[in-house]
Motif scaffolding. Structure first.
Motif, PDB file in Angstrom:
ATOM      1  N   ALA A 114      38.877  38.374  52.421  1.00  0.00           N
ATOM      2  CA  ALA A 114      38.399  38.356  51.033  1.00  0.00           C
ATOM      3  C   ALA A 114      38.543  39.734  50.389  1.00  0.00           C
ATOM      4  O   ALA A 114      38.978  39.846  49.240  1.00  0.00           O
ATOM      5  CB  ALA A 114      36.950  37.887  50.983  1.00  0.00           C
ATOM      6  N   VAL A 115      38.205  40.787  51.120  1.00  0.00           N
ATOM      7  CA  VAL A 115      38.339  42.140  50.589  1.00  0.00           C
ATOM      8  C   VAL A 115      39.809  42.483  50.370  1.00  0.00           C
ATOM      9  O   VAL A 115      40.174  43.071  49.342  1.00  0.00           O
ATOM     10  CB  VAL A 115      37.655  43.157  51.526  1.00  0.00           C
ATOM     11  N   LYS A 116      40.663  42.109  51.298  1.00  0.00           N
ATOM     12  CA  LYS A 116      42.094  42.401  51.176  1.00  0.00           C
ATOM     13  C   LYS A 116      42.700  41.681  49.974  1.00  0.00           C
ATOM     14  O   LYS A 116      43.457  42.279  49.195  1.00  0.00           O
ATOM     15  CB  LYS A 116      42.812  41.970  52.463  1.00  0.00           C
ATOM     16  N   LEU A 117      42.385  40.411  49.787  1.00  0.00           N
ATOM     17  CA  LEU A 117      42.921  39.667  48.654  1.00  0.00           C
ATOM     18  C   LEU A 117      42.408  40.233  47.335  1.00  0.00           C
ATOM     19  O   LEU A 117      43.158  40.316  46.353  1.00  0.00           O
ATOM     20  CB  LEU A 117      42.574  38.186  48.780  1.00  0.00           C
ATOM     21  N   ALA A 118      41.146  40.627  47.293  1.00  0.00           N
ATOM     22  CA  ALA A 118      40.594  41.212  46.072  1.00  0.00           C
ATOM     23  C   ALA A 118      41.229  42.564  45.769  1.00  0.00           C
ATOM     24  O   ALA A 118      41.522  42.862  44.613  1.00  0.00           O
ATOM     25  CB  ALA A 118      39.088  41.357  46.194  1.00  0.00           C
TER      26      ALA A 118
ATOM     27  N   ARG B  24      45.573  30.383  49.654  1.00  0.00           N
ATOM     28  CA  ARG B  24      44.324  30.910  50.205  1.00  0.00           C
ATOM     29  C   ARG B  24      43.916  30.172  51.479  1.00  0.00           C
ATOM     30  O   ARG B  24      43.510  30.782  52.462  1.00  0.00           O
ATOM     31  CB  ARG B  24      43.189  30.806  49.187  1.00  0.00           C
ATOM     32  N   LEU B  25      44.012  28.853  51.454  1.00  0.00           N
ATOM     33  CA  LEU B  25      43.621  28.075  52.638  1.00  0.00           C
ATOM     34  C   LEU B  25      44.576  28.305  53.806  1.00  0.00           C
ATOM     35  O   LEU B  25      44.145  28.368  54.960  1.00  0.00           O
ATOM     36  CB  LEU B  25      43.528  26.600  52.287  1.00  0.00           C
TER      37      LEU B  25
ATOM     38  N   ARG C  84      41.303  35.248  35.643  1.00  0.00           N
ATOM     39  CA  ARG C  84      41.318  33.936  36.297  1.00  0.00           C
ATOM     40  C   ARG C  84      41.714  32.815  35.331  1.00  0.00           C
ATOM     41  O   ARG C  84      42.297  31.829  35.750  1.00  0.00           O
ATOM     42  CB  ARG C  84      39.956  33.613  36.895  1.00  0.00           C
ATOM     43  N   ASN C  85      41.378  32.958  34.050  1.00  0.00           N
ATOM     44  CA  ASN C  85      41.790  31.934  33.086  1.00  0.00           C
ATOM     45  C   ASN C  85      43.304  31.870  32.951  1.00  0.00           C
ATOM     46  O   ASN C  85      43.871  30.793  32.786  1.00  0.00           O
ATOM     47  CB  ASN C  85      41.165  32.200  31.713  1.00  0.00           C
ATOM     48  N   GLU C  86      43.967  33.016  33.012  1.00  0.00           N
ATOM     49  CA  GLU C  86      45.419  33.056  32.885  1.00  0.00           C
ATOM     50  C   GLU C  86      46.132  32.914  34.226  1.00  0.00           C
ATOM     51  O   GLU C  86      47.268  32.458  34.275  1.00  0.00           O
ATOM     52  CB  GLU C  86      45.844  34.347  32.202  1.00  0.00           C
ATOM     53  N   ASN C  87      45.487  33.310  35.307  1.00  0.00           N
ATOM     54  CA  ASN C  87      46.090  33.272  36.648  1.00  0.00           C
ATOM     55  C   ASN C  87      45.115  32.628  37.624  1.00  0.00           C
ATOM     56  O   ASN C  87      44.401  33.313  38.346  1.00  0.00           O
ATOM     57  CB  ASN C  87      46.421  34.683  37.138  1.00  0.00           C
ATOM     58  N   PRO C  88      45.073  31.295  37.672  1.00  0.00           N
ATOM     59  CA  PRO C  88      44.122  30.650  38.590  1.00  0.00           C
ATOM     60  C   PRO C  88      44.479  30.914  40.052  1.00  0.00           C
ATOM     61  O   PRO C  88      45.607  31.266  40.386  1.00  0.00           O
ATOM     62  CB  PRO C  88      44.232  29.171  38.248  1.00  0.00           C
ATOM     63  N   ILE C  89      43.493  30.722  40.899  1.00  0.00           N
ATOM     64  CA  ILE C  89      43.680  30.937  42.340  1.00  0.00           C
ATOM     65  C   ILE C  89      44.619  29.876  42.895  1.00  0.00           C
ATOM     66  O   ILE C  89      44.484  28.691  42.609  1.00  0.00           O
ATOM     67  CB  ILE C  89      42.325  30.878  43.072  1.00  0.00           C
ATOM     68  N   ASN C  90      45.553  30.312  43.716  1.00  0.00           N
ATOM     69  CA  ASN C  90      46.446  29.395  44.420  1.00  0.00           C
ATOM     70  C   ASN C  90      45.735  28.969  45.708  1.00  0.00           C
ATOM     71  O   ASN C  90      45.756  29.672  46.714  1.00  0.00           O
ATOM     72  CB  ASN C  90      47.769  30.091  44.722  1.00  0.00           C
TER      73      ASN C  90
ATOM     74  N   MET D 225      34.427  38.077  44.105  1.00  0.00           N
ATOM     75  CA  MET D 225      35.149  38.820  45.119  1.00  0.00           C
ATOM     76  C   MET D 225      34.684  40.271  45.141  1.00  0.00           C
ATOM     77  O   MET D 225      33.778  40.651  44.418  1.00  0.00           O
ATOM     78  CB  MET D 225      36.645  38.756  44.841  1.00  0.00           C
ATOM     79  N   TYR D 226      35.373  41.051  45.890  1.00  0.00           N
ATOM     80  CA  TYR D 226      34.970  42.428  46.107  1.00  0.00           C
ATOM     81  C   TYR D 226      35.958  43.372  45.433  1.00  0.00           C
ATOM     82  O   TYR D 226      36.786  43.979  46.085  1.00  0.00           O
ATOM     83  CB  TYR D 226      34.908  42.715  47.607  1.00  0.00           C
ATOM     84  N   HIS D 227      35.854  43.482  44.131  1.00  0.00           N
ATOM     85  CA  HIS D 227      36.741  44.353  43.365  1.00  0.00           C
ATOM     86  C   HIS D 227      36.078  45.718  43.216  1.00  0.00           C
ATOM     87  O   HIS D 227      35.623  46.095  42.150  1.00  0.00           O
ATOM     88  CB  HIS D 227      37.036  43.727  41.999  1.00  0.00           C
ATOM     89  N   PHE D 228      36.019  46.450  44.315  1.00  0.00           N
ATOM     90  CA  PHE D 228      35.297  47.713  44.351  1.00  0.00           C
ATOM     91  C   PHE D 228      35.897  48.752  43.411  1.00  0.00           C
ATOM     92  O   PHE D 228      35.181  49.503  42.765  1.00  0.00           O
ATOM     93  CB  PHE D 228      35.278  48.286  45.774  1.00  0.00           C
TER      94      PHE D 228
END
Length: 98
Positions: free
Chosen positions: A78-82, A42-43, A32-38, A1-4
């Motif tokens: 994608a930028v907003k979610l990141a 996202r969809l 991500r290991n502790e908080n997987p993507i929902n 992702m875009y974690h600027f």
């Protein structure tokens, strides 16, 4: 992702580009290991923000704006979610830097 914002952390200024990427990627993977993507969330967000307006544009206009809308809105989403996740990743960045 875009974690600027993670790459602009003042503690990473003295590191070179490869070291920054390595540390930030390790912090993101630990998060991500502790908080997987929902994936359902996202969809559904993608369908609501990108696909539904593109479908409406296609039905009423029938033009090639659909492809542009899908590309731009997907990137912005994608930028907003990141950027929303970045504050949650900062503690993992602290662990990687210590």
């Amino acid at each position: 992702m875009y974690h600027f914002k993670l790459y602009d952390d003042e503690r990473l200024v003295s590191l070179n580009r490869e070291e920054k990427h390595h540390i930030v990627n390790k912090a993101i993977k630990a998060y991500r290991n502790e908080n997987p993507i929902n994936w359902i969330k996202r969809l559904s967000l993608f369908a609501l923000v990108s696909f539904l307006p593109a479908l409406i544009i296609y039905v009423f206009n029938g033009s090639s704006f659909v492809t542009g809308w899908l590309a731009i809105s997907s990137f912005i989403l994608a930028v907003k979610l990141a950027s929303d996740e970045t504050p949650n990743i900062l503690p993992y960045l602290d662990k990687e830097l210590s």
